[in-house]
Enzyme design. Structure first.
Site, PDB file in Angstrom:
ATOM      1  N   PRO A 154       0.822  -1.222   0.000  1.00 32.75           N
ATOM      2  CA  PRO A 154       0.000   0.000   0.000  1.00 32.75           C
ATOM      3  C   PRO A 154       0.857   1.274   0.000  1.00 32.75           C
ATOM      4  CG  PRO A 154      -0.824  -1.561   1.633  1.00 32.75           C
ATOM      5  CD  PRO A 154       0.495  -2.110   1.128  1.00 32.75           C
TER       6      PRO A 154
ATOM      7  N   CYS B 227     -18.458  27.008  29.762  1.00 32.00           N
ATOM      8  CA  CYS B 227     -19.397  27.666  28.847  1.00 32.00           C
ATOM      9  C   CYS B 227     -20.827  27.237  29.163  1.00 32.00           C
ATOM     10  CB  CYS B 227     -18.981  27.409  27.403  1.00 32.00           C
ATOM     11  SG  CYS B 227     -19.586  28.698  26.302  1.00 32.00           S
TER      12      CYS B 227
ATOM     13  N   GLU C  89     -32.091  30.622  25.715  1.00 32.58           N
ATOM     14  CA  GLU C  89     -31.767  29.687  24.627  1.00 32.58           C
ATOM     15  C   GLU C  89     -32.693  28.463  24.688  1.00 32.58           C
ATOM     16  OE1 GLU C  89     -27.745  28.034  24.765  1.00 32.58           O
ATOM     17  OE2 GLU C  89     -28.004  27.034  22.836  1.00 32.58           O
TER      18      GLU C  89
ATOM     19  N   HIS D 167     -13.645  29.071  27.159  1.00 28.39           N
ATOM     20  CA  HIS D 167     -13.173  27.691  26.955  1.00 28.39           C
ATOM     21  C   HIS D 167     -11.681  27.603  27.301  1.00 28.39           C
ATOM     22  CE1 HIS D 167     -16.678  25.881  24.899  1.00 28.39           C
ATOM     23  NE2 HIS D 167     -16.905  27.119  24.491  1.00 28.39           N
TER      24      HIS D 167
ATOM     25  N   GLU E 290      -9.889  25.118  27.825  1.00 30.87           N
ATOM     26  CA  GLU E 290      -9.222  23.947  27.232  1.00 30.87           C
ATOM     27  C   GLU E 290      -8.434  24.304  25.973  1.00 30.87           C
ATOM     28  OE1 GLU E 290     -12.479  24.527  27.286  1.00 30.87           O
ATOM     29  OE2 GLU E 290     -13.561  23.630  25.607  1.00 30.87           O
TER      30      GLU E 290
HETATM   31  N1  GLN Z   1     -25.185  27.470  23.938  1.00 29.81           N
HETATM   32  C1  GLN Z   1     -24.520  28.387  24.796  1.00 29.81           C
HETATM   33  C2  GLN Z   1     -24.381  29.773  24.179  1.00 29.81           C
HETATM   34  O1  GLN Z   1     -24.499  29.921  22.983  1.00 29.81           O
HETATM   35  C3  GLN Z   1     -23.160  27.840  25.212  1.00 29.81           C
HETATM   36  C4  GLN Z   1     -22.207  27.683  24.068  1.00 29.81           C
HETATM   37  C5  GLN Z   1     -20.993  26.857  24.435  1.00 29.81           C
HETATM   38  O2  GLN Z   1     -21.007  26.119  25.398  1.00 29.81           O
HETATM   39  N2  GLN Z   1     -19.947  26.948  23.654  1.00 29.81           N
HETATM   40  O3  GLN Z   1     -24.142  30.724  24.861  1.00 29.81           O
END
Ligand code: GLN
EC number: 6.3.4.2
Length: 557
Positions: A189, A379, A402, A515, A517
């Site tokens: 391959p 978040c 939301e 975030h 991370e």
């Molecule tokens: N849904 C949520 C917002 O738009 C959180 C988004 C997320 O966790 N990245 O604020």
């Protein structure tokens, strides 16, 4: 002008081309060179922001707010690079640029074609990323033989003539499968894949051969002859236990020395002590904790790539193995949290969108708060922690708009007017812009309050973290939640946007709107992940002192 290394892949996908490109970056940095890495993706989407995590894995967010391929996360974790929009181009973006130019009349009536217009646009994209670097590494998405990556391959073929043969290196990653019946690694391959790329006009300079066992010198020689290469250009990329061992494995095969020699780079001997240390801590940790991740895409680990890596980094900071338990929040809704979370040393609710599974996340957070299990909300996980506290501690019928547009208590909502520190102007949202909704994307400054968990972790008052969300904490409810024990420990410099919340009477309970991370590295574990895992280790010790823990038994203390 920088030198260019182009990384292509053959035989099949998922061979670890991103990790290979990132590892080359790590080795060159360890040799004292300045590098950057770019990903060229063959799909037509203009950016990965609109792709479902089910199909494409995580959307990685850069400081400048670009929504990019998850491989950029590997690049940032393996090197000191901070990527931006120019580190990721898709076919869609290339075509979008060319078509916009055509509409503007920039081509002065020329017939606009794949060659030269698309290929020129690709070369311009490649050249846009690297100016102050010694080396630009470019990873081409997809597999040799795909129709859709052809323009990228043609562009990188031409690059050698544009910038000089001595300034370009082609690295090709392939697979050598082990076939039980014949008891050997099969080279065919790889031969076919190299033949295919040579037919396009690219002769690989180095071949990375992915195998599950050692490639014998005879097999290397055979591959070299069939693929028209020097014997020492065939490098064994053998399977390893952790991705952070890849730079070490490739270096022991001589990859860094080959690259430095072939490109005549002004480099020193690679200094790899810190990689050895990281690998030791991952393979032989002194502690062990179990973290439950309560989410919606739990079957799809790639959707949480940066998150799982950041948890591993938090483990490295505490000399600790982090075992993950993936919990589907919809199952928590049906069966309750005890069934799933009783053995967890820490609970984490990651980012996410939409109402499905939300109540299970909120139930899990209540469990963490009441049972005093370390909790980390990211978040959406922070927003759910606020809703949980408002409902079960403050007695409010709270929700995020939301999830319920008509909620009487929209403690998480779309802010209509706020000062955008990145753009340096006031952002306004009206009913009509709320629908599609502008996201808060990229790096924003945050001020940390002293004497908080956040301050204990960061040890500084000003930080910058990356965001990707639409909804925010509603300041109308600041008074009631803070009176009843929720602390706002991080906020925007003008105090308007709530960025971090914590619960004070708890071993470790923190939610952040950003975030973290995305900015964690094995060499520099993120402070919040280090603190969260540290709390999980501490709490486990205090509950089960006899379990102190695997390291004792192994005599590692
Ligand atoms: N849904 C949520 C917002 O738009 C959180 C988004 C997320 O966790 N990245 O604020």
């Amino acid at each position: 002008m920088p030198k260019f290394i182009f990384v292509t892949g053959g035989v099949l996908s998922s061979l670890g081309k991103g990790i290979a490109a990132a590892s080359i970056g790590a080795l060159l940095e360890a040799s004292g060179l300045k590098v950057t890495i770019q990903k060229l993706d063959p799909y037509i989407n203009v950016d990965p922001g609109t792709l479902s995590p089910f199909q494409h894995g995580e959307v990685f967010v850069t400081d400048d707010g670009a929504e990019t391929d998850l491989d950029l996360g590997h690049y940032e974790r393996f090197t000191h690079i901070r990527t931006s929009q120019t580190n990721n181009f898709t076919t869609g973006r290339i075509y979008y640029n060319v078509i916009s130019k055509e509409r503007r009349g920039d081509y002065l009536g020329d017939t606009v074609q794949v060659i030269p217009h698309i290929t020129d646009e690709i070369k311009q994209a490649i050249k846009s990323v690297g100016n102050n670097n010694d080396v630009v590494i470019v990873e081409i998405g997809g597999t040799i033989g795909d129709i859709e990556s052809l323009p990228f391959l043609e562009a990188i073929r031409q690059m050698r003539y544009d910038v000089g043969r001595e300034n370009v290196l082609y690295v090709h990653l392939t697979l050598l499968p082990f076939i039980k019946t014949s008891g050997e690694l099969k080279t065919k391959p790889t031969q076919h894949s190299v033949r295919e790329i040579r037919a396009i006009g690219i002769q690989p300079d180095l071949l990375l051969c992915r195998t599950d066992r050692t490639l014998t010198p005879e097999a290397k020689k055979k591959i070299a002859i069939h693929c028209n290469m020097d014997g020492d250009a065939v490098i064994n990329a053998i399977d390893v236990e952790t991705i952070y061992e890849v730079p070490l494995a490739l270096s022991s095969e001589g990859l860094d020395r080959q690259i430095i020699k072939k490109l005549s780079l002004p480099a020193k001997e690679a200094e790899l002590g810190h990689w050895k240390d990281i690998v030791r801590k991952i393979k032989e940790p002194k502690n062990e904790v179990t973290i439950a991740i309560v989410g919606k895409y739990v079957g799809l680990k790639d959707s949480y790539k940066s998150l799982t890596e950041a948890l591993t980094h938090g483990g490295i900071a505490n000399d600790c193995r982090v075992s993950l338990q993936w919990i589907d929040s919809e199952e928590v809704e049906v069966n309750g949290p005890e069934k799933y979370l009783s053995d967890a040393d820490g609970i984490l609710v990651p980012g996410g969108f939409g109402y499905r599974g939300i109540e299970g996340k909120i139930d899990s957070i209540r469990f963490a708060r009441e049972k005093r299990i370390p909790y980390f909300g990211i978040c959406l996980g922070m927003q759910c922690a606020v809703i949980e506290f408002a409902r079960n501690v403050c007695g409010l019928n709270a929700n995020s708009s939301e999830f319920d547009l008509n909620t009487p208590t929209p403690i998480i909502y779309l802010m209509e007017k706020w000062y955008d520190f990145r753009k340096g102007k006031v952002e306004e949202r009206t009913e009509s812009t709320q629908k599609g909704g502008t996201m808060r994307l990229g790096a924003y400054p945050c001020v940390i309050e002293e004497k908080t968990l956040a301050h204990a972790a960061y040890r500084t008052k000003e930080i910058s973290e990356r965001h990707r969300h639409r909804y925010e904490f509603n300041n109308a409810y600041k008074g009631i939640v803070t009176r009843l024990g929720m602390k706002i420990s991080g906020h925007s410099p003008d105090g308007e946007l709530v960025e971090i919340v914590e619960i004070q009477d708890h071993p470790w309970f923190l939610g952040c709107q950003f975030h973290p991370e995305f900015k964690s590295r094995p060499t520099e574990p993120h402070p919040l992940f280090a603190a969260f895992i540290g709390a999980a280790v501490r709490e486990k010790r205090s509950l089960f002192p006899q379990a102190e823990i695997i390291g004792r038994e192994k005599g590692l203390d």
